[in-house]
Write an enzyme that holds these catalytic residues in place. Structure first.
Site, PDB file in Angstrom:
ATOM      1  CG  HIS A 199      -2.284  -0.759   1.152  1.00 61.57           C
ATOM      2  ND1 HIS A 199      -3.279  -0.501   0.338  1.00 61.57           N
ATOM      3  CD2 HIS A 199      -2.348  -2.211   1.675  1.00 61.57           C
ATOM      4  CE1 HIS A 199      -3.907  -1.288   0.430  1.00 61.57           C
ATOM      5  NE2 HIS A 199      -3.674  -2.481   1.029  1.00 61.57           N
ATOM      6  CE  LYS A 218      -6.775  13.414   0.753  1.00 55.99           C
ATOM      7  NZ  LYS A 218      -7.229  12.242   0.081  1.00 55.99           N
ATOM      8  NE  ARG A 219      -2.059   7.967   6.980  1.00 59.25           N
ATOM      9  CZ  ARG A 219      -0.587   7.963   6.476  1.00 59.25           C
ATOM     10  NH1 ARG A 219       0.163   8.542   7.296  1.00 59.25           N
ATOM     11  NH2 ARG A 219      -0.739   7.528   5.377  1.00 59.25           N
ATOM     12  CE  LYS A 253      -2.674  10.253   3.527  1.00 60.46           C
ATOM     13  NZ  LYS A 253      -3.159   9.539   2.340  1.00 60.46           N
ATOM     14  CB  THR A 300     -10.261   4.560  -0.992  1.00 60.57           C
ATOM     15  OG1 THR A 300     -10.025   4.740   0.205  1.00 60.57           O
ATOM     16  CG2 THR A 300      -9.643   3.138  -1.579  1.00 60.57           C
ATOM     17  CE  LYS A 334     -14.141   5.617   0.883  1.00 60.70           C
ATOM     18  NZ  LYS A 334     -13.080   5.455   2.371  1.00 60.70           N
TER      19      LYS A 334
END
Length: 797
Positions: free
Chosen positions: A343, A534-535, A540, A642, A646
């Site tokens: 991942h 998100k985290r 990110k 993901t 969504k």
């Protein structure tokens, strides 16, 4: 009423919302159990091949709505509760959010389990039943504070405790050699410590209720919970020492591992649930087949990332030491049964453990890993003689920073298939972290792009849009996500676009209520809802989003005469407890929010909110309400994503880099209906190799320079002018995550998004096309690909 009266011991007049939830859950569980037991009875003696999905996280969230929806009982439940003066939401909202995961990895595991049930694939999920799971996040003056999550404080009505199913897990001790009659030696591990793994089963019901699988979670218990001799001596605390040490294993998800004790606990967790799972499936194999030799033909074990990679050594130990399977045959069985999903390409996530820790905690496994590595390197040496650099690269033992066991390498060597989770990520795996192993085994790495449960992330959390889709496409769209493709012509229907926009508006109004309740900030549902959930991690790039927010804030103040697009910036996510810079980014977002939201000169054109304690329930509110989906990771660093799927499924337009599955989304949606920007993965690597400095970007961009001066100079931190100096210095320095490098391109993409939002019909058309293109990103499609190409199991349509 029977559950409320005889299980909870309550009268309806005394029942609270939580009582109604538990009574409802138990009643629904009865229906699931009937189906499960009937299924077991029907397949007894013809069980077929089973899939075992090993994951340290299962972010299942609330289950009432999902279970009722999949059983087709929603209207029956609504009517039953109405007769009792209760609404489904009263019961649903009383359910705690199961704290069994952190983000995409755990939510993917939950979506995959639901799809395995929906496709009638016999499967077990295996993980840990954390008492507290991931921490509960509270913001105090903008700083993240961590508190234990209490999701189990009142029990879990969905699960079945299985105290009769327990497995003994060993740690430490020594390995003893015993002489055999044939002159050989048999190595036997004699652990110095034992912990019991006790099973708790949660049913996972598939769509239409046609199949039920189990999520089996393990709780750690001490074999002897109380040392009575110590207790009777008056050492009441010391008498519980063994119990506390054992039960620490299943207390918390991702304990901080920046200390030797934290590292040991993390390794104990990973071995604990992996060993329990393997012992459990071997027990089932023996009961059904009578011998272990056919294990690879009857079992497929999927490792969800490197956390369960110790399974390779543990299965070898079970086969060789406990069942006297010859080494070569055991290796054939192990590799034939196990496959591994990678991942991440981040070095810190490709776990490695110090050899001394492994030798002390799992001495027999260390011997097995050495033996596997010796055979592996002998094979490499035979085909590539004299290539010492290759041997060092592919060895299971790294020598760079002390001797460490490379768990990613172990998972690769011990699996028959290794898969990435997006086309880009899989390609990068072949070119970077597993480049040399890929050269040796060019057919082993395959791609399986991630998918999401469209039943949960569309039908359950966005009923308004679901009704619109079934009206337009027919009820068959509920059974097959690929039917969403037929929605494309509706993008050109003005009446349909109007109904689509009305459904989005209702979701935004609901989110606005939640935001005001949680933060006190009033937001306008007519504004563009720009969402990044998100985290919190530097790759990110929440920081890039915050810096653009500052630039927009300064521009609105400087040019009040312009016709600005109203924007609401919504952030949510948790930082790892020991990740200082991620916490600092949360604090910066909070400081910017406070400054912007209080400034009358902005005139409400820009609002910024950070919603604390991000979880599945919060996502189910934010995903349907989002207009703009932030997928702005540094290219080449997000394996798949993901959340992007969504959000796009629910009609949010993506602003993002060509990273992870966003690349494939662009192929299917059309890049013209997204806001793509920034460096490619190859360009990121080129700049890093060339010694890129963020100072170059700052010198070329007046806007970026002004933003960094404001942040670094204390404009948003008047109480501590130097608070964000390290963030600013990192961007002016090596800018590893290319925040400065991509700033101007991101700014331009944001301006394109704001301009299109001012053309409502064009925006709505693009939103409809996003929804129409997302059927391929269903978890059903992903699981069908795993089943056909990795597991070798049939599926039902």
């Amino acid at each position: 009423m029977r559950k409320l009266t005889y299980t909870l011991g309550k009268l309806p007049s005394e029942a609270r919302d939580r009582d109604w939830f538990v009574a409802t859950a138990l009643a629904v569980r009865d229906h699931i159990t009937e189906r499960f037991l009937a299924q077991m009875q029907a397949t007894r003696g013809n069980e077929g091949k089973h899939v075992y999905y090993l994951s340290l996280e299962f972010l299942i969230g609330r289950l009432l709505r999902e279970n009722v929806h999949n059983l087709g009982m929603a209207e029956d439940l609504r009517a039953a509760l109405a007769d009792l003066g209760v609404t489904p939401d009263q019961a649903r909202l009383a359910e705690p959010d199961a704290a069994l995961g952190n983000g995409g990895l755990g939510r993917l595991a939950a979506c995959f389990l639901e799809s395995m049930s929906s496709l009638s694939i016999p499967a077990f999920g295996y993980g840990i039943r954390y008492d507290h799971g991931l921490f509960r996040q509270i913001l105090r003056d903008g700083w993240q504070q961590e508190f234990p999550e209490d999701w189990l404080s009142f029990g879990n009505p969905w699960e079945f405790a299985r105290p009769e199913i327990r497995h003994r897990i060993g740690f430490g001790g020594e390995v003893v050699a015993e002489a055999q009659p044939d002159g050989t030696e048999k190595l036997t591990w004699q652990p110095g410590e034992w912990v019991d793994a006790v099973a708790y089963d949660t049913p996972v019901v598939g769509w239409r209720g046609k199949h039920v699988n189990l999520l089996r979670l393990w709780r750690a218990r001490a074999p002897d919970p109380l040392r009575l001799d110590a207790f009777n001596r008056g050492d009441h605390v010391g008498a519980l020492e063994e119990q506390v040490r054992a039960e620490a294993i299943s207390k918390v998800l991702y304990p901080a591992d920046d200390s030797p004790a934290g590292q040991e606990l993390r390794l104990r967790q990973e071995y604990f649930f992996t060993s329990a799972a393997l012992q459990d499936l071997v027990r089932r194999q023996l009961r059904q087949a009578g011998r272990v030799n056919t294990l690879a033909e009857r079992v497929s074990i999927q490792l969800n990332d490197t956390h369960p990679a110790i399974a390779i050594a543990e299965l070898m130990r079970i086969l060789v030491d406990e069942h006297d399977v010859p080494w070569a045959e055991a290796w054939r069985i192990t590799r034939g049964a196990i496959s591994y999903t990678n991942h991440t390409l981040l070095p810190e996530a490709l776990e490695s453990w110090p050899v001394p820790l492994m030798e002390r905690l799992l001495p027999r496994h260390m011997q097995i890993i050495y033996a596997i590595n010796a055979e592996h390197l002998d094979a490499v040496r035979a085909t590539h003689p004299g290539d010492d650099a290759l041997l060092a690269s592919v060895s299971l033992i790294g020598e760079d920073h002390g001797r460490r066991v490379r768990m990613g390498q172990l998972a690769f060597v011990g699996s028959h298939r290794v898969n990435g989770v997006s086309a880009l990520h899989t390609g990068l795996m072949r070119e970077t972290v597993f480049r040399d192993l890929h050269r040796l085994h060019p057919d082993r790495i395959v791609n399986r792009t991630n998918g999401i449960s469209f039943r949960r992330w569309l039908m359950q959390c966005n009923p308004g849009l679901t009704t619109l889709l079934t009206d337009a496409l027919g009820p068959a769209v509920l059974d097959d996500a690929m039917r969403l493709e037929a929605l494309r012509p509706c993008a050109d229907d003005a009446a349909f676009r109007g109904r689509y926009a009305a459904a989005k508006r209702a979701n935004k109004e609901a989110l606005a209520v939640l935001v005001q309740e949680q933060t006190g900030v009033r937001i306008d549902p007519a504004a563009l809802f720009d969402v990044q959930i998100k985290r919190i991690h530097e790759y990110k790039r929440q920081l890039l989003n915050v810096l653009q927010t500052v630039a927009l804030y300064e521009a609105i103040r400087a040019q009040p005469m312009r016709d600005w697009t109203p924007v609401v910036k919504i952030f949510s996510g948790k930082a790892a407890p020991g990740y200082h810079r991620a916490k600092l980014i949360i604090k910066l977002a909070s400081d910017v929010a406070r400054t912007v939201n209080r400034d009358p000169a902005v005139r409400g054109l820009l609002k910024v909110v950070f919603l604390p304690n991000y979880n599945v329930t919060a996502a189910e509110m934010m995903v349907p309400a989002a207009d703009l989906s932030e997928q702005i990771s540094t290219a080449g660093m997000e394996a798949s994503g993901t959340g992007n799927m969504k959000l796009a499924l629910n009609g949010a337009l993506t602003i993002g880099t060509l990273d992870g599955a966003t690349v494939e989304m662009a192929d299917r949606i059309g890049a013209e209906h997204m806001f793509l920007f920034g460096l490619s993965a190859a360009e990121v690597e080129e700049r890093r190799a060339a010694g890129w400095s963020g100072a170059q970007a700052v010198a070329a961009s007046d806007t970026l320079a002004e933003v960094l001066d404001a942040v670094g100079g204390g404009v948003f931190s008047p109480d501590d002018h130097g608070r964000y100096r390290e963030l600013v210095d990192s961007l002016r320095g090596n800018d590893w995550f290319m925040v400065a490098a991509d700033f101007d391109a991101y700014l331009a993409a944001q301006q394109r998004a704001a301009a299109l939002y001012r053309e409502p019909e064009a925006w709505r058309r693009a939103a409809v096309l996003n929804t129409a293109a997302m059927g391929w990103f269903s978890a059903d499609r992903a699981i069908a690909e795993y089943a056909a190409g990795i597991w070798g199991v049939p599926t039902s349509s």
